[in-house]
Design an enzyme around this catalytic site. Structure first.
Site, PDB file in Angstrom:
ATOM      1  N   THR A 287       7.303 -31.728 -14.945  1.00 52.48           N
ATOM      2  CA  THR A 287       5.942 -31.498 -14.474  1.00 52.48           C
ATOM      3  C   THR A 287       5.111 -32.781 -14.537  1.00 52.48           C
ATOM      4  O   THR A 287       5.244 -33.565 -15.481  1.00 52.48           O
ATOM      5  CB  THR A 287       5.249 -30.364 -15.262  1.00 52.48           C
ATOM      6  OG1 THR A 287       3.954 -30.140 -14.716  1.00 52.48           O
ATOM      7  CG2 THR A 287       5.163 -30.649 -16.747  1.00 52.48           C
TER       8      THR A 287
ATOM      9  N   HIS B   5       1.931 -19.112 -12.340  1.00 49.97           N
ATOM     10  CA  HIS B   5       1.431 -19.329 -10.977  1.00 49.97           C
ATOM     11  C   HIS B   5       1.954 -18.274 -10.004  1.00 49.97           C
ATOM     12  O   HIS B   5       1.821 -18.410  -8.787  1.00 49.97           O
ATOM     13  CB  HIS B   5       1.777 -20.738 -10.484  1.00 49.97           C
ATOM     14  CG  HIS B   5       1.052 -21.815 -11.212  1.00 49.97           C
ATOM     15  ND1 HIS B   5       1.418 -23.141 -11.154  1.00 49.97           N
ATOM     16  CD2 HIS B   5      -0.020 -21.772 -12.029  1.00 49.97           C
ATOM     17  CE1 HIS B   5       0.594 -23.864 -11.902  1.00 49.97           C
ATOM     18  NE2 HIS B   5      -0.287 -23.056 -12.445  1.00 49.97           N
TER      19      HIS B   5
ATOM     20  N   CYS C 235      -1.679  -6.847  -1.898  1.00 47.96           N
ATOM     21  CA  CYS C 235      -2.704  -6.760  -0.860  1.00 47.96           C
ATOM     22  C   CYS C 235      -3.828  -7.741  -1.177  1.00 47.96           C
ATOM     23  O   CYS C 235      -4.182  -7.946  -2.337  1.00 47.96           O
ATOM     24  CB  CYS C 235      -3.283  -5.343  -0.769  1.00 47.96           C
ATOM     25  SG  CYS C 235      -4.590  -5.229   0.492  1.00 47.96           S
TER      26      CYS C 235
ATOM     27  N   ASN D  72      10.966 -35.824 -18.256  1.00 47.63           N
ATOM     28  CA  ASN D  72      10.514 -35.986 -16.876  1.00 47.63           C
ATOM     29  C   ASN D  72      11.195 -37.193 -16.239  1.00 47.63           C
ATOM     30  O   ASN D  72      11.535 -38.155 -16.938  1.00 47.63           O
ATOM     31  CB  ASN D  72       8.992 -36.170 -16.866  1.00 47.63           C
ATOM     32  CG  ASN D  72       8.345 -35.457 -15.694  1.00 47.63           C
ATOM     33  OD1 ASN D  72       8.646 -34.299 -15.428  1.00 47.63           O
ATOM     34  ND2 ASN D  72       7.497 -36.165 -14.982  1.00 47.63           N
TER      35      ASN D  72
ATOM     36  N   ARG E 139       9.462 -21.042   2.258  1.00 46.09           N
ATOM     37  CA  ARG E 139       9.794 -21.307   0.857  1.00 46.09           C
ATOM     38  C   ARG E 139      10.675 -20.185   0.299  1.00 46.09           C
ATOM     39  O   ARG E 139      11.578 -20.442  -0.511  1.00 46.09           O
ATOM     40  CB  ARG E 139       8.524 -21.474   0.028  1.00 46.09           C
ATOM     41  CG  ARG E 139       7.747 -22.740   0.414  1.00 46.09           C
ATOM     42  CD  ARG E 139       6.538 -22.950  -0.448  1.00 46.09           C
ATOM     43  NE  ARG E 139       6.896 -23.185  -1.839  1.00 46.09           N
ATOM     44  CZ  ARG E 139       6.000 -23.127  -2.829  1.00 46.09           C
ATOM     45  NH1 ARG E 139       4.730 -22.837  -2.566  1.00 46.09           N
ATOM     46  NH2 ARG E 139       6.377 -23.343  -4.080  1.00 46.09           N
TER      47      ARG E 139
ATOM     48  N   TYR F 122       4.968 -19.718   3.199  1.00 44.25           N
ATOM     49  CA  TYR F 122       5.634 -19.061   2.065  1.00 44.25           C
ATOM     50  C   TYR F 122       6.954 -18.414   2.484  1.00 44.25           C
ATOM     51  O   TYR F 122       7.880 -18.306   1.688  1.00 44.25           O
ATOM     52  CB  TYR F 122       4.679 -18.070   1.388  1.00 44.25           C
ATOM     53  CG  TYR F 122       3.677 -18.802   0.529  1.00 44.25           C
ATOM     54  CD1 TYR F 122       2.405 -19.101   1.001  1.00 44.25           C
ATOM     55  CD2 TYR F 122       4.042 -19.273  -0.730  1.00 44.25           C
ATOM     56  CE1 TYR F 122       1.506 -19.832   0.227  1.00 44.25           C
ATOM     57  CE2 TYR F 122       3.161 -19.997  -1.504  1.00 44.25           C
ATOM     58  CZ  TYR F 122       1.888 -20.278  -1.021  1.00 44.25           C
ATOM     59  OH  TYR F 122       1.040 -21.020  -1.805  1.00 44.25           O
TER      60      TYR F 122
HETATM   61  N1  APR Z   1      14.108 -33.809 -13.630  1.00 40.65           N
HETATM   62  C1  APR Z   1      12.943 -34.002 -14.318  1.00 40.65           C
HETATM   63  N2  APR Z   1      11.758 -34.280 -13.716  1.00 40.65           N
HETATM   64  C2  APR Z   1      11.755 -34.375 -12.383  1.00 40.65           C
HETATM   65  C3  APR Z   1      12.936 -34.234 -11.593  1.00 40.65           C
HETATM   66  C4  APR Z   1      14.154 -33.936 -12.277  1.00 40.65           C
HETATM   67  N3  APR Z   1      15.316 -33.763 -11.624  1.00 40.65           N
HETATM   68  N4  APR Z   1      12.606 -34.406 -10.284  1.00 40.65           N
HETATM   69  C5  APR Z   1      11.263 -34.652 -10.254  1.00 40.65           C
HETATM   70  N5  APR Z   1      10.763 -34.648 -11.511  1.00 40.65           N
HETATM   71  C6  APR Z   1       9.368 -34.804 -11.951  1.00 40.65           C
HETATM   72  C7  APR Z   1       8.544 -35.735 -11.068  1.00 40.65           C
HETATM   73  O1  APR Z   1       8.637 -37.044 -11.545  1.00 40.65           O
HETATM   74  C8  APR Z   1       7.128 -35.165 -11.235  1.00 40.65           C
HETATM   75  O2  APR Z   1       6.453 -35.793 -12.313  1.00 40.65           O
HETATM   76  O3  APR Z   1       8.752 -33.539 -11.833  1.00 40.65           O
HETATM   77  C9  APR Z   1       7.356 -33.700 -11.593  1.00 40.65           C
HETATM   78  C10 APR Z   1       6.937 -32.702 -10.517  1.00 40.65           C
HETATM   79  O4  APR Z   1       5.560 -32.800 -10.365  1.00 40.65           O
HETATM   80  P1  APR Z   1       4.769 -31.964  -9.238  1.00 40.65           P
HETATM   81  O5  APR Z   1       5.429 -32.132  -7.944  1.00 40.65           O
HETATM   82  O6  APR Z   1       3.337 -32.359  -9.369  1.00 40.65           O
HETATM   83  O7  APR Z   1       4.994 -30.453  -9.694  1.00 40.65           O
HETATM   84  P2  APR Z   1       4.303 -29.626 -10.868  1.00 40.65           P
HETATM   85  O8  APR Z   1       3.923 -30.476 -12.009  1.00 40.65           O
HETATM   86  O9  APR Z   1       5.169 -28.465 -11.130  1.00 40.65           O
HETATM   87  O10 APR Z   1       2.957 -29.106 -10.130  1.00 40.65           O
HETATM   88  C11 APR Z   1       2.121 -28.233 -10.828  1.00 40.65           C
HETATM   89  O11 APR Z   1       0.788 -27.870  -8.894  1.00 40.65           O
HETATM   90  O12 APR Z   1       0.953 -27.791  -6.695  1.00 40.65           O
HETATM   91  C12 APR Z   1       0.696 -27.031  -7.774  1.00 40.65           C
HETATM   92  O13 APR Z   1       1.017 -24.738  -8.172  1.00 40.65           O
HETATM   93  C13 APR Z   1       1.708 -25.918  -7.922  1.00 40.65           C
HETATM   94  O14 APR Z   1       2.900 -25.235  -9.894  1.00 40.65           O
HETATM   95  C14 APR Z   1       2.495 -26.344  -9.143  1.00 40.65           C
HETATM   96  C15 APR Z   1       1.519 -27.209  -9.900  1.00 40.65           C
END
Ligand code: APR
Length: 261
Positions: free
Chosen positions: A207, A129, A137, A232, A79, A76
């Protein structure tokens, strides 16, 4: 930029136009890691994504923290450093702009913990999240506090309140880890917004639809009669649940869809 209907990717797609928002319409937005990708923050599940190089169970679970808190803080802290070096992109700013236009008819729910929505000025924001720059803590009721420090030392940081009381509590990132519950107050706020909406538009951006309960928000919105949009870079696991799918980068699509707000 093209819009396809009912999760399809068919030739019947139409040109992207700004959302038509009258003064009875509320907008609920859900964002994920894809919205921060253009700011330089890696996503989770893409090739080279965070979960490819860091086993989830080791760095993002209470069990992993119990086993090796130093490793978790290293993850973290890296990050935190990375997020501090990045800046919000046009996608973040377009959302901030729409908030300014709609006021309390707007709510932004984010899965992101990178603080970029807040840094773009978003205020009607629910970080379901958690936030990278909040620490609490792992043992006592010390309220979460803002912290930008990185903890790369051999020993994980002790909780000052526990130390004063002779207890051995360790500080931990104020992040919702796998196997942990979301904050009920956040879910209640979303429910209140949904219940208060007259006409509703739901937009999910960046997402993969892989994580619940966030992935189910589209169903709650549809149950309210919402029109539903997915923005997306590629199809998500729940694309079929959306009426419209805009395949593209959120930093380009959101400023157009949200009307250059
Ligand atoms: N614009 C739009 N979409 C995008 C871009 C972009 N520039 N770049 C990537 N993506 C899309 C990808 O195609 C993918 O479908 O964003 C999505 C990201 O997906 P994940 O990596 O799975 O992230 P997320 O959906 O936020 O994950 C949800 O999972 O790991 C846990 O807690 C963590 O909050 C997170 C949760």
């Amino acid at each position: 930029m093209r819009v396809s209907r009912d999760g399809g990717d068919d030739d019947a797609s139409e040109a992207l136009r700004p959302l038509e928002l009258d003064d009875r319409t509320s907008v609920l937005v859900l964002t994920g890691a894809g919205v921060s990708a253009e700011s330089g923050i890696p996503t989770f599940r893409a090739a080279g994504g965070l979960w490819e190089s860091h086993p989830v169970e080791q760095v993002a679970s209470p069990e992993g923290f119990a086993r090796d808190p130093t490793l978790v803080w290293r993850f973290y802290s890296e990050r935190r450093r990375q997020a501090l070096a990045c800046a919000p992109n046009p996608g973040h700013h377009a959302l901030r702009g729409l908030e300014a236009r709609l006021g309390d008819r707007f709510l932004l729910v984010t899965q992101n913990v990178d603080d970029l929505h807040a840094r773009a000025g978003s205020q009607r924001l629910v970080e379901i999240h958690g936030n990278l720059f909040q620490t609490r803590c792992s043992r006592c009721a010390l309220p979460p506090f803002r912290e930008e420090a990185v903890h790369l030392g051999a020993e994980p940081p002790p909780c000052p309140s526990c130390a004063a009381a002779g207890r051995g509590g360790l500080l931990r990132p104020h992040i919702v880890w796998f196997g942990e519950m979301l904050d009920p107050a956040h879910l209640q706020r979303i429910d209140r917004f949904l219940a208060a909406a007259d006409r509703l538009v739901f937009v999910a951006a960046g997402t993969s639809g892989a994580v619940w309960p966030a992935a189910g928000l589209v169903d709650l919105a549809r149950a309210q009669g919402a029109s539903t949009w997915l923005v997306n870079a590629e199809a998500a696991e729940n694309t079929a649940r959306f009426e419209r799918f805009v395949r593209g980068r959120s930093g380009l699509v959101l400023p157009v869809l949200l009307g250059g707000a």
